[in-house]
Design a protein around this motif. Structure first.
Motif, PDB file in Angstrom:
ATOM      1  N   ASP A  92       0.838  -1.201   0.000  1.00  0.00           N
ATOM      2  CA  ASP A  92       0.000   0.000   0.000  1.00  0.00           C
ATOM      3  C   ASP A  92       0.871   1.249   0.000  1.00  0.00           C
ATOM      4  OD1 ASP A  92      -2.133  -1.673   0.078  1.00  0.00           O
ATOM      5  OD2 ASP A  92      -2.852  -1.080   2.065  1.00  0.00           O
ATOM      6  N   HIS A 149      -2.424  -4.955 -12.815  1.00  0.00           N
ATOM      7  CA  HIS A 149      -2.575  -5.186 -11.378  1.00  0.00           C
ATOM      8  C   HIS A 149      -2.276  -3.916 -10.591  1.00  0.00           C
ATOM      9  CE1 HIS A 149      -2.514  -7.160  -7.509  1.00  0.00           C
ATOM     10  NE2 HIS A 149      -1.230  -6.857  -7.319  1.00  0.00           N
ATOM     11  N   ARG A 174      -4.702  -1.819  -8.083  1.00  0.00           N
ATOM     12  CA  ARG A 174      -4.353  -1.468  -6.707  1.00  0.00           C
ATOM     13  C   ARG A 174      -4.541   0.026  -6.471  1.00  0.00           C
ATOM     14  NH1 ARG A 174      -0.781  -3.953  -3.757  1.00  0.00           N
ATOM     15  NH2 ARG A 174      -1.667  -2.579  -2.174  1.00  0.00           N
ATOM     16  N   GLU A 192      -8.188   0.706  -6.149  1.00  0.00           N
ATOM     17  CA  GLU A 192      -8.697   0.155  -4.890  1.00  0.00           C
ATOM     18  C   GLU A 192      -8.367   1.059  -3.710  1.00  0.00           C
ATOM     19  OE1 GLU A 192      -7.086  -3.422  -2.075  1.00  0.00           O
ATOM     20  OE2 GLU A 192      -7.334  -3.888  -4.202  1.00  0.00           O
TER      21      GLU A 192
END
Length: 478
Positions: free
Chosen positions: A364, A406, A410, A413
């Motif tokens: 993150d 991907h 992310r 998200e």
């Protein structure tokens, strides 16, 4: 009539139909010139574009009327008129959304030292046309008050247009000595029109490349941008590289054409960069993107200076950092706007950031920092990184694209969860000063930077936790 004649007639018919469509718009202007016993010709790029079926909203005309007469006519006809180019015989106007530029016949004399001629007004159309840069820009259509039109092509530009060739009306050596900028215009038209250049033009460009030093960097920058924004900029760039012009005006570009080492083969960086440019253009959504195109072309210009061979393997360690500095320096020398220079160099600097992480290794914190560092350039960075995949190994290409898919997932998200598009510390400057009892100064900036870094590393914090972290950091500094 053979096929070639049929094609020529087709081009002329298309141009005539296009110009006829302007009759209602221009009828008042044409009538006013005729009333004063002056001729009016659509000329140059406007005729070329009419023949190609791509005439835009800018119309170029030439006339035997002197500039003051042209000014009087436009003043009484157009909505807006300006005469900033009147000393060169040009008066401009806008009428119903159409930009009009009318220039008196010219028969200029050049001194061979600068590109600024001694302006001399001519009396014939032929004299005006022969002084133009290329034959395809040396055609004219006379517009008459009775609605008829006549096509003039004394330099046989129509044949060159049909053949897709750029050639000069006069000997190219004379043309380029008069105005060296025409060599860059050749590359621009190659990009915009997807034409080639004649052998004699290519040879003259090669022999006279040094003459481009007579041109100001501002004019060079304008022509380079027009070339980059064309439909096939790689062809224009190739022409500049092959003739040696690029070595003078942007040497970092031809420098990418490095010879592979006999025992350490590597991808041709120059060819790769042109491919990346092409692939970046395929992702453009709202028309040509100047910043994206320059970044795609220049993303690897740091490789020649960072090339290293160890144990038979080639590496380019930190080429993105070196490349960003080179791009910034060259664009400053060419007097690019600060914003453009900054955006291009920043994209060059960031283009390798993605490759520092493998599939599934994006924490993150790493995602937040990637988004924060890219800022408003993130959409362009996405396109640049995807365009940078030029491997012929389909399996590797799919893996790279899947990994970037991907990463974008992310980002989306975490954006939905945290709003990372505009990350700011959990405490602002005023709150920091109140909590630490500080006055405005560098210590507040240091504390703000710490809280910003904390936000990137940990994500959003509860207020009490953010205050505790700030106080803990402050105590550690004493």
């Amino acid at each position: 009539m053979d096929l070639q004649d049929t094609q020529l007639m087709g081009l002329l018919a298309r141009a005539d139909s296009t110009v006829a469509g302007l009759s209602d718009l221009l009828s008042g202007l044409i009538s006013e010139f005729a009333r004063r016993n002056h001729t009016l010709y659509l000329v140059g790029g406007s005729v070329r574009d009419a023949l190609l079926g791509r005439l835009g909203n800018d119309l170029d005309f030439t006339t035997d009327a002197r500039p003051q007469v042209v000014h009087e006519i436009l003043d009484s006809w157009a909505e807006t008129t300006w005469d900033t180019g009147i000393e060169f015989g040009t008066v401009s106007a806008v009428y119903k959304g159409q930009q009009i530029e009318i220039t008196t016949f010219r028969a200029d004399l050049y001194d061979g030292d600068s590109r600024n001629p001694e302006v001399t007004f001519g009396n014939t159309l032929d004299d005006d046309l022969i002084r133009r840069d290329f034959k395809v820009n040396a055609m004219a259509i006379e517009l008459r008050a009775d609605g008829t039109r006549e096509f003039f092509d004394p330099m046989e530009g129509l044949k060159d247009l049909q053949a897709g060739i750029m050639d000069t009306p006069d000997a190219p050596e004379l043309s380029f000595r008069d105005d060296p900028l025409r060599m860059l215009r050749a590359a621009r038209f190659v990009s915009q029109l997807q034409f080639g250049v004649s052998d004699r033009v290519r040879q003259a460009m090669t022999d006279m490349a040094e003459e481009i030093r007579r041109i100001t960097v501002e004019r060079i920058q304008v022509e380079m941008d027009k070339m980059i924004l064309g439909v096939a900029p790689w062809d224009g760039i190739d022409l500049l590289v092959e003739t040696g012009l690029a070595q003078i005006i942007f040497p970092e570009i031809p420098a990418m054409a490095m010879e592979p080492d006999e025992h350490a083969q590597h991808k041709d960086v120059y060819a790769h960069s042109l491919t990346v440019l092409r692939q970046a253009m395929e992702q453009e959504e709202d028309g040509p993107d100047l910043v994206l195109r320059w970044a795609a072309l220049l993303h690897d210009i740091g490789k020649p200076d960072t090339r290293d061979v160890t144990d038979g393997k080639v590496s380019f360690h930190q080429h993105e950092i070196v490349g960003a500095k080179l791009a910034r320096r060259r664009m400053r020398q060419l007097k690019y706007p600060k914003a453009t220079t900054q955006e291009v160099s920043e994209l060059v600097r960031l283009h390798m950031r993605f490759h520092g992480f493998g599939e599934g290794q994006w924490t993150d914190s790493a995602v937040r920092r990637y988004v924060n560092d890219a800022g408003e350039l993130l959409p362009r960075l996405h396109k640049l990184v995807r365009a940078d995949c030029t491997t012929r190994n389909e399996r590797k290409a799919r893996r790279l694209q899947r990994t970037y898919d991907h990463l974008e997932e992310r980002i989306e998200e975490i954006q939905e969860k945290e709003g990372i598009a505009a990350i700011r510390p959990d405490l602002d400057g005023n709150e920091i000063m109140e909590i630490l009892d500080l006055k405005p100064g560098p210590e507040v900036g240091q504390a703000w930077a710490y809280m910003k870094d904390l936000r990137l590393e940990l994500g959003p914090l509860e207020r009490d936790e953010a205050i505790a972290k700030l106080r803990q950091w402050w105590e550690s500094k004493k």
